[in-house]
Write an enzyme that holds these catalytic residues in place. Structure first.
Site, mmCIF file in Angstrom:
data_model
loop_
_atom_site.group_PDB
_atom_site.id
_atom_site.type_symbol
_atom_site.label_atom_id
_atom_site.label_comp_id
_atom_site.label_asym_id
_atom_site.label_seq_id
_atom_site.Cartn_x
_atom_site.Cartn_y
_atom_site.Cartn_z
ATOM 1 N N CYS A 1 0.832 -1.207 0.000
ATOM 2 C CA CYS A 1 0.000 0.000 0.000
ATOM 3 C C CYS A 1 0.871 1.263 0.000
ATOM 4 C CB CYS A 1 -1.000 -0.059 1.142
ATOM 5 S SG CYS A 1 -2.408 1.029 0.881
ATOM 6 N N HIS B 1 -3.637 -5.388 1.235
ATOM 7 C CA HIS B 1 -3.329 -5.691 2.640
ATOM 8 C C HIS B 1 -3.779 -7.112 2.956
ATOM 9 C CE1 HIS B 1 -2.314 -1.633 3.883
ATOM 10 N NE2 HIS B 1 -3.394 -1.169 3.311
HETATM 11 N N1 LIG Z 1 -3.308 1.976 3.862
HETATM 12 C C1 LIG Z 1 -2.361 2.721 3.312
HETATM 13 O O1 LIG Z 1 -1.183 2.388 3.368
HETATM 14 C C2 LIG Z 1 -2.813 4.028 2.731
HETATM 15 C C3 LIG Z 1 -1.843 4.607 1.731
HETATM 16 C C4 LIG Z 1 -2.061 6.084 1.453
HETATM 17 N N2 LIG Z 1 -2.016 6.853 2.656
HETATM 18 C C5 LIG Z 1 -3.343 6.301 0.689
HETATM 19 O O2 LIG Z 1 -4.355 6.625 1.249
HETATM 20 O O3 LIG Z 1 -3.360 6.125 -0.494
#
Ligand SMILES: NC(=O)CC[C@H](N)C(=O)O
Length: 516
Positions: free
Chosen positions: A359, A462
């Site tokens: 992510c 995830h």
């Molecule tokens: N869950 C995350 O790692 C989010 C990644 C990033 N902050 C986004 O919103 O795209």
């Protein structure tokens, strides 16, 4: 969200459903006294007794979130809730709902957070502003509580932080104010492991109003290790000072680290692992998100996971660096650079080491991360590590979806979820990590990217490593030993052990009799 007193636009509240459930509220003398785990254990214990049980926590502050099975009434997409409530739902053997945790605060800076109301992003908000806005959220909180209570026999309600922050009383939506509004009996939990449990219980009593004290049906001391006979006189002191009945002492639960933790405090625990086998290093980013992605790897006997704290380099003798999720990708890229971890990672790749980005970690591996609207911090762009030929723009609707598909390449089932606002493009995506196939015969969806030399890979998914087949396949591909561990079963066993532990330590019939 500039004017905190401006009315908030959220979906209409449901007509008041008749409340079926009895309820009991667990409040703590501070955060991390073990409320979430106690609630999870009670949820499982009473579910085992044949009751239909639901968890509820009005407001959670955590960057470890889960995709709920539902969304708000007027929404076609699913919502998100705190990971602890998702675990508690699992303990109740029901699907997680946005109404189990209607307000989720996801910290972005030391003084501000993304506010998620009933599963959906409301906006970003400095703490001071949120504080002013909070009373407006109470009708939505009560609506969610009523909907939850309409479905069950018993709702176990969890408070947040300390229940004696009396200077915040006017804007409270999650401790005594909620208890008052929903007429909940309250159990206060103190933590003996951190010390000062006596002072915490007696001090809490001293700070509450007469009415609030009268709501408390008793107190529990949690995380006890040692000889109980030495501690019993302390309970007499607390009971004498407060007039509250002592409901029991819960011994330290050894398997607590087998259940997903709610907040990053848990990363302070010493690493699991045998000290030999595959060496995985995970930089501890400032706003690390969904860090339980790493738990299944840490549970493998042939893998040693090390969370790298600020001030420490990534050890040269590392096989794989995993960049985890983050609430603030650009700010955490700055952290990577400030800590010199960027240099460590580039050196690691030069030596032939592997890097995996999940992510936000995936976004960081690209050339640049842009945030033109300033969603995660001041508007602007930040150079990525340049290990994948991709670019990311943060913006638009948050993508919240569960995934249960097959990877055509490896033939492995992939389970997990996506939770991000960033959208990633670029030539690097031509070499996807996965070709996801939903079995419906349509074209496979490409997901993630792998570098030309195969050393660097990243994706938005995830929970990947929670899938036993995928994890074994991944470990074997790296020449590491996979143990055949059934990760889901391990979590289930830990929940059962937790329920057994509470049955052995507390009088759960007596506790249930307090519910009303
Ligand atoms: N869950 C995350 O790692 C989010 C990644 C990033 N902050 C986004 O919103 O795209």
């Amino acid at each position: 969200m500039t004017d905190p007193t401006a009315p908030i636009d959220f979906p209409a509240l449901s007509p008041k459903a008749p409340r079926r459930a009895k309820a009991l509220m667990i409040q703590g003398t501070s955060s991390d006294v073990g409320k979430s785990l106690l609630v999870a254990g009670l949820c499982r214990a009473y579910t085992r007794r044949g009751l239909s049980v639901r968890p509820f926590k009005a407001q959670n502050m955590s960057n470890n979130a889960a995709v709920a099975a539902d969304g708000d009434d007027d929404s076609t997409t699913k919502g998100e809730i705190g990971r602890a409530q998702a675990l508690q739902a699992r303990a109740c053997k029901v699907a997680p709902s946005i109404h189990m945790n209607p307000v989720l605060l996801k910290p972005q800076t030391l003084i501000g957070a993304q506010v998620v109301l009933r599963g959906r992003v409301l906006g970003n908000c400095p703490a001071r502003q949120y504080h002013l806005m909070k009373p407006q959220l109470m009708p939505a909180v009560m609506d969610s509580f009523n909907r939850t209570a309409a479905l069950a026999d018993l709702v176990i309600v969890e408070g947040a932080g300390s229940n004696a922050e009396v200077y915040l009383r006017a804007s409270d939506i999650t401790n005594m104010k909620l208890a008052e509004n929903a007429d909940l009996p309250v159990v206060v939990v103190g933590d003996i492991d951190r010390g000062g449990a006596l002072a915490a219980i007696v001090g809490t009593h001293a700070l509450l109003t007469e009415d609030e004290r009268a709501r408390v049906v008793g107190y529990i001391i949690n995380k006890f290790r040692g000889d109980l006979s030495l501690f019993e006189p302390a309970c007499a002191v607390m009971t004498e000072r407060t007039g509250w009945p002592w409901l029991g002492v819960v011994r330290w639960f050894e398997s607590a680290d087998r259940l997903p933790a709610e907040d990053a405090l848990a990363l302070e625990r010493p690493a699991e692992g045998s000290g030999k086998g595959l060496r995985v290093a995970v930089p501890q980013l400032s706003r690390v998100a969904n860090f339980d992605d790493i738990d299944p790897l840490a549970a493998e006997p042939g893998v040693e996971v090390r969370w790298i704290r600020p001030g420490h380099p990534i050890p040269a003798e590392t096989d794989v660096v995993i960049l985890p999720g983050s609430k603030v990708t650009r700010a955490d890229l700055d952290v990577l650079r400030r800590e010199g971890w960027d240099i460590d990672i580039l050196a690691h790749v030069r030596r032939g080491g592997r890097v995996v980005g999940l992510c936000a970690g995936f976004q960081m591996l690209g050339k640049v991360v842009r945030d033109p609207e300033g969603i995660e911090g001041p508007p602007g762009e930040t150079a990525g590590l340049g290990l994948l030929d991709i670019e990311t723009v943060i913006g638009g609707e948050k993508r919240l979806v569960d995934i249960a598909v097959t990877d055509q390449r490896s033939g492995q089932p992939i389970r997990g979820y996506e939770m991000h606002m960033g959208r990633t493009t670029g030539p690097g995506l031509e070499r996807p990590w996965f070709l996801l196939d939903d079995g419906a015969g349509g074209p496979a969806r490409r997901e993630g990217a792998v570098s030309a030399d195969g050393l660097v890979s990243g994706a938005y998914i995830h929970g990947l490593f929670g899938g036993d087949d995928f994890r074994s396949h991944w470990l074997t591909g790296l020449g590491a030993a996979a143990s055949g561990l059934d990760f889901e079963a391990r979590t289930e066993t830990a929940l059962e052990a937790l329920a057994d532990h509470l049955e052995a330590n507390l009088d759960l019939d007596a506790l249930l009799a307090f519910a009303r």
